[in-house]
Design a protein around this motif. Structure first.
Motif, PDB file in Angstrom:
ATOM      1  N   VAL A  54      43.094  35.854  57.032  1.00 25.03           N
ATOM      2  CA  VAL A  54      42.653  35.292  55.765  1.00 25.03           C
ATOM      3  C   VAL A  54      41.258  34.714  55.941  1.00 25.03           C
ATOM      4  N   MET A  55      40.431  34.888  54.927  1.00 21.46           N
ATOM      5  CA  MET A  55      39.074  34.366  54.948  1.00 21.46           C
ATOM      6  C   MET A  55      38.956  33.199  53.973  1.00 21.46           C
ATOM      7  N   LEU A  56      38.241  32.178  54.378  1.00 17.05           N
ATOM      8  CA  LEU A  56      37.884  31.095  53.464  1.00 17.05           C
ATOM      9  C   LEU A  56      36.454  31.339  53.022  1.00 17.05           C
ATOM     10  N   VAL A  57      36.293  31.591  51.743  1.00 13.80           N
ATOM     11  CA  VAL A  57      35.004  31.995  51.181  1.00 13.80           C
ATOM     12  C   VAL A  57      34.433  30.856  50.344  1.00 13.80           C
ATOM     13  N   GLN A  58      33.135  30.606  50.501  1.00 20.27           N
ATOM     14  CA  GLN A  58      32.454  29.595  49.692  1.00 20.27           C
ATOM     15  C   GLN A  58      31.537  30.280  48.701  1.00 20.27           C
ATOM     16  N   TYR A  59      31.604  29.859  47.468  1.00 22.61           N
ATOM     17  CA  TYR A  59      30.799  30.499  46.418  1.00 22.61           C
ATOM     18  C   TYR A  59      29.309  30.467  46.768  1.00 22.61           C
ATOM     19  N   GLY A  60      28.665  31.619  46.634  1.00 22.35           N
ATOM     20  CA  GLY A  60      27.226  31.717  46.845  1.00 22.35           C
ATOM     21  C   GLY A  60      26.793  31.821  48.283  1.00 22.35           C
ATOM     22  N   LYS A  61      27.733  31.760  49.233  1.00 30.75           N
ATOM     23  CA  LYS A  61      27.388  31.772  50.647  1.00 30.75           C
ATOM     24  C   LYS A  61      27.791  33.099  51.294  1.00 30.75           C
ATOM     25  N   ASP A  62      26.943  33.599  52.179  1.00 29.21           N
ATOM     26  CA  ASP A  62      27.287  34.777  52.961  1.00 29.21           C
ATOM     27  C   ASP A  62      28.210  34.364  54.103  1.00 29.21           C
ATOM     28  N   LEU A 114      35.977  37.365  46.263  1.00 28.27           N
ATOM     29  CA  LEU A 114      35.839  38.434  47.259  1.00 28.27           C
ATOM     30  C   LEU A 114      34.794  39.450  46.811  1.00 28.27           C
ATOM     31  N   TYR A 115      34.751  39.724  45.523  1.00 31.17           N
ATOM     32  CA  TYR A 115      33.748  40.623  44.953  1.00 31.17           C
ATOM     33  C   TYR A 115      32.346  40.070  45.191  1.00 31.17           C
ATOM     34  N   GLY A 116      32.170  38.791  44.924  1.00 33.61           N
ATOM     35  CA  GLY A 116      30.861  38.177  45.136  1.00 33.61           C
ATOM     36  C   GLY A 116      30.434  38.223  46.585  1.00 33.61           C
ATOM     37  N   LEU A 117      31.390  37.999  47.499  1.00 30.93           N
ATOM     38  CA  LEU A 117      31.068  38.023  48.930  1.00 30.93           C
ATOM     39  C   LEU A 117      30.670  39.413  49.389  1.00 30.93           C
ATOM     40  N   THR A 118      31.389  40.441  48.945  1.00 34.33           N
ATOM     41  CA  THR A 118      31.174  41.793  49.455  1.00 34.33           C
ATOM     42  C   THR A 118      30.081  42.559  48.705  1.00 34.33           C
ATOM     43  N   VAL A 119      29.992  42.355  47.389  1.00 32.17           N
ATOM     44  CA  VAL A 119      29.020  43.108  46.590  1.00 32.17           C
ATOM     45  C   VAL A 119      27.718  42.338  46.403  1.00 32.17           C
ATOM     46  N   GLY A 120      27.820  41.030  46.363  1.00 32.58           N
ATOM     47  CA  GLY A 120      26.623  40.204  46.185  1.00 32.58           C
ATOM     48  C   GLY A 120      26.822  39.183  45.095  1.00 32.58           C
ATOM     49  N   TRP A 121      26.562  37.909  45.423  1.00 30.52           N
ATOM     50  CA  TRP A 121      26.763  36.842  44.442  1.00 30.52           C
ATOM     51  C   TRP A 121      25.840  36.992  43.242  1.00 30.52           C
ATOM     52  N   ASP A 122      24.661  37.553  43.454  1.00 31.73           N
ATOM     53  CA  ASP A 122      23.719  37.703  42.349  1.00 31.73           C
ATOM     54  C   ASP A 122      24.254  38.656  41.286  1.00 31.73           C
ATOM     55  N   LYS A 123      25.102  39.618  41.682  1.00 25.21           N
ATOM     56  CA  LYS A 123      25.628  40.581  40.723  1.00 25.21           C
ATOM     57  C   LYS A 123      26.620  39.948  39.760  1.00 25.21           C
ATOM     58  N   LEU A 124      27.234  38.843  40.154  1.00 23.45           N
ATOM     59  CA  LEU A 124      28.162  38.177  39.251  1.00 23.45           C
ATOM     60  C   LEU A 124      27.461  37.673  37.996  1.00 23.45           C
TER      61      LEU A 124
END
Length: 227
Positions: free
Chosen positions: A148-156, A192-202
Motif C-alpha cells: 500500500v502506498m501513502l500518497v500526498q496530494y501534489g507530491k511526487d 492515484l491518478y494524480g500521482l501516476t498521470v500528473g497532478w497538473d492534469k487534475l
C-alpha cells in the motif's frame, strides 16, 4: 473543557464538576497527565490501552493516548475551566485526528482532516475545494503489487506501507485505512491518478470516477459524424 475524541476535531464542552461526570467522558477510571508548564492537564482513561480503546492522539514524550480524553484547567487543588487562550492553544495542538498505521516495526502517525466531520472549520472546506474535493493524504494500491502506498496530494513519490495484515489484499487494506479517514473510493482513485498521470492534469482533465473507484469513459457514438 476541551474534549478530544478519536477521529474527531476537538470540541468545547461543559460538564458537571463530579468524578462521575469526568469518568463518563473518558469511559472509565480517570488518569491525569501533566505534560505542560501551564495550569492545564489531560484527563484520560486509565486503562484505555488495556481495554483496547482506539488510539487517539500522540502526546510528546508520553506515547499515544487511547480513547477519548479532555483538557481542563487547574487550580491549586482542583480542576477549573480553561481560559479562552488555553482553549485555542490546545484546540490547535490536537486539531487534526490521527490514524495509526503499522510501519517499520512501529506506528506511523497520519494526521488528516475530513470536511464531513461535525464542526468542520470553513478553512478546511476551502482547502478541499482548492484540491478538487480531494484529501491531503490517501492510501492507494496498484493491481499486481502487494503493498500500500501513502500518497500526498501534489507530491511526487509515496511512502510504502508495510504489507497488509494476513488474509487481506492490498486494495482492501488501503480502502479500510481510507475509510477511517473519510476518504472515498472515488477520491482514492483520483489521488492515484494524480500521482501516476500528473497532478497538473487534475486541474483541466479530472477523470470520471464511479462510486466503486473505477474510472469511466463515455462510449463513442459511431453514428456521430461530428469531429
Amino acid at each position: 473543557m476541551l474534549i478530544v475524541e478519536p477521529g474527531q476535531y476537538p470540541r468545547e464542552a461543559e460538564i458537571a464538576k463530579s468524578l462521575k461526570a469526568e469518568q463518563a467522558v473518558v469511559g472509565g477510571l480517570i488518569e491525569c497527565v501533566y505534560p505542560w508548564q501551564d495550569n492545564a492537564c489531560i484527563v484520560c482513561n486509565d486503562e484505555g490501552k488495556l481495554e483496547g480503546l482506539p488510539l487517539n492522539r500522540t502526546l510528546d514524550d508520553y506515547d499515544v493516548i487511547a480513547g477519548t480524553f479532555f483538557v481542563v484547567g487547574l487550580t491549586e487543588d482542583d480542576f477549573c475551566s480553561l481560559t479562552n487562550e488555553q482553549v485555542e492553544r490546545y484546540k490547535a495542538m490536537f486539531f487534526k485526528p490521527q490514524l495509526f498505521v503499522p510501519y517499520r516495526g512501529g506506528l506511523m502517525q497520519v494526521p488528516y482532516t475530513n470536511p464531513d466531520l461535525p464542526n468542520t472549520p470553513e478553512s478546511i472546506k476551502q482547502d478541499f475545494a482548492i484540491r478538487h474535493n480531494l484529501p491531503e493524504l490517501s492510501f492507494c494500491a496498484v493491481e499486481g503489487f502487494d503493498h500500500v502506498m501513502l500518497v500526498q496530494y501534489g507530491k511526487d513519490g509515496y511512502w510504502e506501507i508495510d504489507a497488509p495484515p494476513e488474509g487481506i489484499d492490498a486494495k482492501t487494506y488501503a480502502e479500510s485505512l481510507n475509510a477511517a479517514m473519510g476518504v472515498t473510493k472515488q477520491q482514492q482513485t483520483a489521488m492515484l491518478y494524480g500521482l501516476t498521470v500528473g497532478w497538473d492534469k487534475l486541474a483541466y482533465r479530472f477523470p470520471d470516477i464511479d462510486e466503486q473507484g473505477r474510472i469511466t469513459r463515455p462510449r463513442k457514438n459511431r453514428d456521430n459524424k461530428e469531429r
